[in-house]
Design an enzyme around this catalytic site. Structure first.
Site, PDB file in Angstrom:
ATOM      1  N   LYS A 162       0.826  -1.212   0.000  1.00 44.11           N
ATOM      2  CA  LYS A 162       0.000   0.000   0.000  1.00 44.11           C
ATOM      3  C   LYS A 162       0.861   1.263   0.000  1.00 44.11           C
ATOM      4  CE  LYS A 162      -2.201  -0.805   3.888  1.00 44.11           C
ATOM      5  NZ  LYS A 162      -1.564  -2.054   4.295  1.00 44.11           N
ATOM      6  N   ARG A 210      -8.709   1.200  10.045  1.00 44.03           N
ATOM      7  CA  ARG A 210      -8.210  -0.158  10.246  1.00 44.03           C
ATOM      8  C   ARG A 210      -9.143  -0.987  11.108  1.00 44.03           C
ATOM      9  NH1 ARG A 210      -2.276   0.612   9.494  1.00 44.03           N
ATOM     10  NH2 ARG A 210      -1.211  -1.360   9.830  1.00 44.03           N
ATOM     11  N   ARG A 258      11.861  -5.733   3.109  1.00 43.70           N
ATOM     12  CA  ARG A 258      11.521  -4.313   2.949  1.00 43.70           C
ATOM     13  C   ARG A 258      12.493  -3.428   3.730  1.00 43.70           C
ATOM     14  NH1 ARG A 258       5.512  -2.112   3.940  1.00 43.70           N
ATOM     15  NH2 ARG A 258       5.857  -2.619   6.133  1.00 43.70           N
ATOM     16  N   ARG A 271      12.186  -1.652   9.373  1.00 45.37           N
ATOM     17  CA  ARG A 271      11.254  -1.223  10.410  1.00 45.37           C
ATOM     18  C   ARG A 271      11.226  -2.276  11.501  1.00 45.37           C
ATOM     19  NH1 ARG A 271       5.843   0.371   7.211  1.00 45.37           N
ATOM     20  NH2 ARG A 271       5.017  -0.796   8.969  1.00 45.37           N
ATOM     21  N   ARG A 278       0.965  -9.079  13.507  1.00 47.06           N
ATOM     22  CA  ARG A 278       0.317  -8.063  12.665  1.00 47.06           C
ATOM     23  C   ARG A 278      -0.701  -8.715  11.728  1.00 47.06           C
ATOM     24  NH1 ARG A 278       4.870  -5.022   9.758  1.00 47.06           N
ATOM     25  NH2 ARG A 278       3.299  -3.483   9.240  1.00 47.06           N
TER      26      ARG A 278
HETATM   27  P1  AMP Z   1       1.516   0.718   8.982  1.00 48.49           P
HETATM   28  O1  AMP Z   1       2.730   1.454   8.556  1.00 48.49           O
HETATM   29  O2  AMP Z   1       0.251   1.273   8.376  1.00 48.49           O
HETATM   30  O3  AMP Z   1       1.642  -0.775   8.820  1.00 48.49           O
HETATM   31  O4  AMP Z   1       1.360   0.991  10.561  1.00 48.49           O
HETATM   32  C1  AMP Z   1       2.357   0.606  11.482  1.00 48.49           C
HETATM   33  C2  AMP Z   1       1.750   0.442  12.868  1.00 48.49           C
HETATM   34  O5  AMP Z   1       1.157   1.685  13.293  1.00 48.49           O
HETATM   35  C3  AMP Z   1       0.608  -0.553  12.959  1.00 48.49           C
HETATM   36  O6  AMP Z   1       1.088  -1.889  13.113  1.00 48.49           O
HETATM   37  C4  AMP Z   1      -0.135  -0.065  14.194  1.00 48.49           C
HETATM   38  O7  AMP Z   1       0.553  -0.402  15.382  1.00 48.49           O
HETATM   39  C5  AMP Z   1      -0.031   1.453  14.035  1.00 48.49           C
HETATM   40  N1  AMP Z   1      -1.160   1.988  13.246  1.00 48.49           N
HETATM   41  C6  AMP Z   1      -1.084   2.659  12.064  1.00 48.49           C
HETATM   42  N2  AMP Z   1      -2.295   3.032  11.637  1.00 48.49           N
HETATM   43  C7  AMP Z   1      -3.185   2.582  12.565  1.00 48.49           C
HETATM   44  C8  AMP Z   1      -4.582   2.648  12.688  1.00 48.49           C
HETATM   45  N3  AMP Z   1      -5.353   3.242  11.764  1.00 48.49           N
HETATM   46  N4  AMP Z   1      -5.165   2.067  13.773  1.00 48.49           N
HETATM   47  C9  AMP Z   1      -4.413   1.479  14.729  1.00 48.49           C
HETATM   48  N5  AMP Z   1      -3.083   1.383  14.667  1.00 48.49           N
HETATM   49  C10 AMP Z   1      -2.445   1.928  13.604  1.00 48.49           C
END
Ligand code: AMP
Length: 264
Positions: free
Chosen positions: A60, A139, A178, A211, A222
């Site tokens: 994404k 989410r 990644r 990361r 996750r």
């Molecule tokens: P991402 O980069 O979108 O995979 O987000 C990394 C981490 O940030 C996720 O594993 C969550 O811990 C937190 N996170 C990001 N966006 C959200 C969201 N909309 N709701 C809850 N946690 C989030």
């Protein structure tokens, strides 16, 4: 959904980049309360208002970067926001942001209250003249319902929800490869999308890092969180006629081409 004028898609296919001075400045997203960036959107492009759905690591973020560069909407990523807060001095973080860091490290979701407060503080970004791309938000069903309310208040509507689809086993292999730029957050893949110079970002020269939540032990958590909390959003948006599934195998350019077809 409003149809994309044919010339819009033709323009996007030419793979011309939106001129740098017309790109939205993501600082307004990172620093809520910063002056509105409001660049002059390219008059040939309509403002797309999109949300990207899909398991962690499906690509994404890469698609958001490409779509933002070609079609002009600002890339609004909640994950990037939380990673930024991780770079703050601990004393600068609020208790809520401190808990968010802990949740991220464990592969868990940050609480809906914290996420929604951050998004509300940045409500002006939803009015970006170039449109917006929500990446990683919503989410949960509660977040999707809150987003509906927020958009209604702002008299805006989503054009589509792009759902990137790939089996979780294939994604796990991708995630371990990644790397992300510590400076500008550009995303690389050691095999499929390597940087020109080992360990350095092509855009800003920043260091490429893995990361913390891309490590093997966190990935399983996750995925489980995704299946339980986020997967139901596909049915939520399908019922509203907004869901556009996009097969997410292949190269980023191939996936981008399919994204354009899905938006047509
Ligand atoms: P991402 O980069 O979108 O995979 O987000 C990394 C981490 O940030 C996720 O594993 C969550 O811990 C937190 N996170 C990001 N966006 C959200 C969201 N909309 N709701 C809850 N946690 C989030």
């Amino acid at each position: 959904m409003r149809r994309a004028p044919r010339e819009t898609l033709a323009f996007a296919r030419e793979c011309r980049l939106v001129e740098p001075e017309r790109r939205p400045d993501r600082r307004a997203w990172f620093e809520a309360g910063a002056p509105t960036c409001a660049p002059d959107a390219d008059p040939r492009l309509r403002p797309w208002r999109l949300a990207l759905l899909g398991p962690p690591g499906v690509g994404k973020g890469t698609q958001a970067e490409i779509l933002s560069g070609r079609l002009g909407p600002c890339h609004l990523s909640t994950g990037d926001l939380f990673r930024r807060s991780g770079e703050m001095q601990p004393c600068e973080r609020t208790p809520a942001l401190e808990r968010a860091q802990q949740a991220m490290r464990e592969g868990q979701l940050v609480s809906d209250d914290t996420v929604l407060a951050l998004v509300r503080e940045r409500g002006r970004c939803l009015h970006c003249r170039g449109g917006f791309l929500l990446d990683g938000f919503p989410r949960t069903l509660a977040q999707a319902e809150a987003l509906d309310g927020l958009l209604r208040e702002e008299r805006l509507a989503l054009d589509a929800v792009l759902s990137y689809e790939l089996p979780l086993a294939a994604i796990a292999a991708r995630l371990e490869q990644r790397r992300t730029c510590a400076g500008c957050r550009a995303i690389y893949h050691l095999e499929a999308r390597p940087p020109a110079r080992d360990g350095a970002c092509d855009h800003c020269g920043g260091a490429l890092v893995q990361r913390q939540d891309d490590r093997r032990e966190t990935i399983a958590v996750r995925f489980a969180t995704y299946s339980r909390e986020t997967e139901p959003l596909r049915a939520y948006y399908a019922a509203r006629g907004l869901l556009r599934p996009v097969p997410a195998d292949g190269t980023p350019v191939e996936i981008y081409e399919r994204t354009l077809l899905a938006l047509r």
